[in-house]
Design a protein around this motif. Structure first.
Motif, PDB file in Angstrom:
ATOM      1  N   UNK A  10       0.771  -1.282   0.111  1.00  0.00           N
ATOM      2  CA  UNK A  10       0.009  -0.126   0.086  1.00  0.00           C
ATOM      3  C   UNK A  10       0.674   1.346   0.077  1.00  0.00           C
ATOM      4  N   UNK A  11       0.369   2.107  -0.782  1.00  0.00           N
ATOM      5  CA  UNK A  11       1.397   3.471  -0.892  1.00  0.00           C
ATOM      6  C   UNK A  11      -0.046   4.585  -0.506  1.00  0.00           C
ATOM      7  N   UNK A  12       0.415   5.272   0.456  1.00  0.00           N
ATOM      8  CA  UNK A  12      -0.479   6.527   0.786  1.00  0.00           C
ATOM      9  C   UNK A  12      -0.310   7.692  -0.222  1.00  0.00           C
ATOM     10  N   UNK A  13      -1.416   8.494  -0.538  1.00  0.00           N
ATOM     11  CA  UNK A  13      -1.163   9.852  -1.480  1.00  0.00           C
ATOM     12  C   UNK A  13      -2.216  10.675  -0.986  1.00  0.00           C
ATOM     13  N   UNK A  14      -2.153  11.859  -1.379  1.00  0.00           N
ATOM     14  CA  UNK A  14      -3.189  13.009  -1.093  1.00  0.00           C
ATOM     15  C   UNK A  14      -3.742  13.515  -2.552  1.00  0.00           C
ATOM     16  N   UNK A  43      -5.750   6.758  -2.925  1.00  0.00           N
ATOM     17  CA  UNK A  43      -5.654   8.191  -3.581  1.00  0.00           C
ATOM     18  C   UNK A  43      -6.216   9.284  -2.915  1.00  0.00           C
ATOM     19  N   UNK A  44      -6.970   9.203  -2.036  1.00  0.00           N
ATOM     20  CA  UNK A  44      -7.483  10.534  -1.060  1.00  0.00           C
ATOM     21  C   UNK A  44      -8.634  11.091  -1.984  1.00  0.00           C
ATOM     22  N   UNK A  45      -9.012  10.363  -3.292  1.00  0.00           N
ATOM     23  CA  UNK A  45     -10.292  10.968  -3.885  1.00  0.00           C
ATOM     24  C   UNK A  45     -11.440  10.932  -2.960  1.00  0.00           C
ATOM     25  N   UNK A  46     -12.118  12.203  -2.848  1.00  0.00           N
ATOM     26  CA  UNK A  46     -13.567  12.099  -1.854  1.00  0.00           C
ATOM     27  C   UNK A  46     -14.389  11.119  -2.382  1.00  0.00           C
ATOM     28  N   UNK A  47     -15.064  10.480  -1.403  1.00  0.00           N
ATOM     29  CA  UNK A  47     -16.014   9.525  -1.579  1.00  0.00           C
ATOM     30  C   UNK A  47     -16.987   9.971  -2.342  1.00  0.00           C
ATOM     31  N   UNK A  48     -17.681  11.164  -2.158  1.00  0.00           N
ATOM     32  CA  UNK A  48     -18.688  11.878  -2.762  1.00  0.00           C
ATOM     33  C   UNK A  48     -18.445  11.648  -4.397  1.00  0.00           C
ATOM     34  N   UNK A  49     -17.221  12.294  -4.773  1.00  0.00           N
ATOM     35  CA  UNK A  49     -17.013  12.162  -6.282  1.00  0.00           C
ATOM     36  C   UNK A  49     -17.167  10.781  -6.704  1.00  0.00           C
ATOM     37  N   UNK A  50     -16.495   9.802  -5.982  1.00  0.00           N
ATOM     38  CA  UNK A  50     -16.754   8.523  -6.343  1.00  0.00           C
ATOM     39  C   UNK A  50     -18.094   7.930  -6.495  1.00  0.00           C
ATOM     40  N   UNK A  51     -18.965   8.214  -5.442  1.00  0.00           N
ATOM     41  CA  UNK A  51     -20.236   7.784  -5.616  1.00  0.00           C
ATOM     42  C   UNK A  51     -20.925   8.628  -6.765  1.00  0.00           C
ATOM     43  N   UNK A 177     -17.400   0.705  -1.454  1.00  0.00           N
ATOM     44  CA  UNK A 177     -16.717   0.179  -0.191  1.00  0.00           C
ATOM     45  C   UNK A 177     -17.038  -1.353   0.071  1.00  0.00           C
ATOM     46  N   UNK A 178     -15.806  -2.201   0.026  1.00  0.00           N
ATOM     47  CA  UNK A 178     -15.920  -3.335   0.520  1.00  0.00           C
ATOM     48  C   UNK A 178     -16.624  -3.522   1.937  1.00  0.00           C
ATOM     49  N   UNK A 179     -17.265  -4.474   2.236  1.00  0.00           N
ATOM     50  CA  UNK A 179     -17.820  -4.647   3.648  1.00  0.00           C
ATOM     51  C   UNK A 179     -19.089  -3.925   3.789  1.00  0.00           C
ATOM     52  N   UNK A 180     -19.187  -3.029   3.017  1.00  0.00           N
ATOM     53  CA  UNK A 180     -20.709  -2.144   3.206  1.00  0.00           C
ATOM     54  C   UNK A 180     -21.387  -2.330   1.880  1.00  0.00           C
ATOM     55  N   UNK A 205     -12.128   4.466  -2.921  1.00  0.00           N
ATOM     56  CA  UNK A 205     -10.947   5.232  -3.239  1.00  0.00           C
ATOM     57  C   UNK A 205      -9.395   4.781  -3.564  1.00  0.00           C
ATOM     58  N   UNK A 206      -9.340   3.551  -3.241  1.00  0.00           N
ATOM     59  CA  UNK A 206      -7.952   2.882  -3.162  1.00  0.00           C
ATOM     60  C   UNK A 206      -7.818   2.397  -4.823  1.00  0.00           C
ATOM     61  N   UNK A 207      -6.696   2.559  -5.500  1.00  0.00           N
ATOM     62  CA  UNK A 207      -6.478   2.377  -7.039  1.00  0.00           C
ATOM     63  C   UNK A 207      -5.486   1.161  -6.959  1.00  0.00           C
ATOM     64  N   UNK A 208      -5.780   0.092  -7.433  1.00  0.00           N
ATOM     65  CA  UNK A 208      -4.933  -1.053  -7.613  1.00  0.00           C
ATOM     66  C   UNK A 208      -4.040  -0.743  -8.884  1.00  0.00           C
ATOM     67  N   UNK A 209      -2.567  -0.884  -8.814  1.00  0.00           N
ATOM     68  CA  UNK A 209      -1.899  -0.861  -9.744  1.00  0.00           C
ATOM     69  C   UNK A 209      -1.225  -2.196 -10.039  1.00  0.00           C
ATOM     70  N   UNK A 210      -1.123  -2.665 -11.122  1.00  0.00           N
ATOM     71  CA  UNK A 210      -0.317  -3.717 -11.504  1.00  0.00           C
ATOM     72  C   UNK A 210       0.145  -3.875 -12.785  1.00  0.00           C
ATOM     73  N   UNK A 211       1.319  -4.666 -13.052  1.00  0.00           N
ATOM     74  CA  UNK A 211       1.999  -4.745 -14.365  1.00  0.00           C
ATOM     75  C   UNK A 211       1.094  -5.445 -15.214  1.00  0.00           C
ATOM     76  N   UNK A 212       1.064  -4.774 -16.378  1.00  0.00           N
ATOM     77  CA  UNK A 212      -0.376  -5.016 -17.303  1.00  0.00           C
ATOM     78  C   UNK A 212      -0.350  -6.453 -17.779  1.00  0.00           C
ATOM     79  N   UNK A 213       0.882  -7.134 -17.929  1.00  0.00           N
ATOM     80  CA  UNK A 213       0.735  -8.353 -18.577  1.00  0.00           C
ATOM     81  C   UNK A 213       0.890  -9.541 -17.371  1.00  0.00           C
ATOM     82  N   UNK A 214       0.583  -9.214 -16.301  1.00  0.00           N
ATOM     83  CA  UNK A 214       0.439 -10.380 -15.169  1.00  0.00           C
ATOM     84  C   UNK A 214      -1.055 -10.960 -15.364  1.00  0.00           C
TER      85      UNK A 214
END
Length: 272
Positions: A10-14, A43-51, A177-180, A205-214
């Motif tokens: 996990x990497x935190x961001x603002x 990412x810190x993207x506000x939940x309202x924007x995601x909703x 949100x997972x769990x809700x 608000x969390x963004x998974x990053x992965x090497x694209x050929x996995x």
């Protein structure tokens, strides 16, 4: 930065002035991705924007009949996918909404989607040293913004893979949100013959990053719930693919060759 599990970091961001600013340099984020690891950026993207993205997507889809034609990659459409991909033989059951022509949406829907997709675009550019904009560019790669709904009751996406380039790094942003909002289903990966499951590790608000050929997949939502295309409950994500739809597709043979190509943290050692 925190190790959540083997190959899962996990990497935190603002979220500052509409931009995702990670706690470490983008080049360091990409180094972690390419070691390889699955990197979860808070990412810190506000939940309202995601909703708002979910609600705007549902409102738009209510006015546009679902497509039953072959994808043209030059419009805005949504499709209830229930089939097996021809090349990779990956079974699918989910509802995707693809905005290749995102700039052609009406003002309200466009601005709501761009409030989230544009920060993701800028972040992806910073990771890959690109300067790509939205818009259809036939004959070359371009963005294909997607909002995907995995309904309760058994939706999933079977194990599949992509060419590494030009995407380089895949992005999966959790819109709810997972769990809700949902209690089962997450993206899984294979790294060095080790299974990495992200279910329960990705919050809104969390963004998974992965090497694209996995090789990767989306695990089924629980069959304890009854499936319905019309039920808005379930997992919602946004992704930002970048490719030429008329270019070379993913090979039908799973790309196990990446093991010999990916360097681990020790730059002198190559995974065998």
């Amino acid at each position: 930065m925190k190790e959540l599990a083997k190959y899962l970091i996990r990497v935190d961001a603002q979220f500052i002035d509409g931009q995702i600013v990670p706690e470490i340099a983008p080049s360091e984020v990409m180094r972690l991705v390419n070691e390889p690891n699955i990197v979860v950026v808070r990412t810190g993207i506000p939940g309202q924007l995601l909703h708002n993205v979910i609600e705007a997507t549902r409102a738009w889809a209510a006015t546009v009949p679902p497509s039953e034609e072959a994808d043209t990659f030059d419009n805005n459409q949504h499709k209830k996918r229930l089939h097996i991909a021809k090349i990779q033989q990956a079974p699918q059951l989910f509802h995707d909404h693809t905005f290749d022509a995102i700039m052609d949406l009406d003002e309200a829907h466009r601005q709501t989607l761009l409030a989230v997709f544009d920060p993701v675009r800028q972040f992806w550019n910073s990771l890959t040293s690109n300067n790509a904009e939205f818009g259809i560019r036939k004959g070359e790669p371009y963005f294909h913004p997607q909002v995907t709904h995995y309904p309760l009751g058994g939706s999933f996406f079977g194990r599949h893979w992509h060419p590494l380039n030009p995407q380089k790094v895949g992005t999966i942003l959790a819109l709810n949100q997972y769990g809700e909002d949902y209690h089962s289903g997450g993206t899984g990966y294979v790294i060095n013959d080790h299974i990495v499951e992200t279910e329960g590790f990705q919050d809104q608000g969390d963004m998974i990053l992965f090497r694209y050929d996995l090789p990767h997949w989306v695990s089924p939502s629980s069959f304890a719930d009854r499936f319905s295309w019309d039920d808005p409950r379930g997992r919602w994500v946004s992704i930002l693919p970048f490719y030429d739809p008329w270019g070379a597709p993913a090979d039908n043979k799973e790309p196990q060759g990446w093991k010999e190509q990916i360097k681990v943290a020790n730059p002198d050692k190559v995974v065998a």
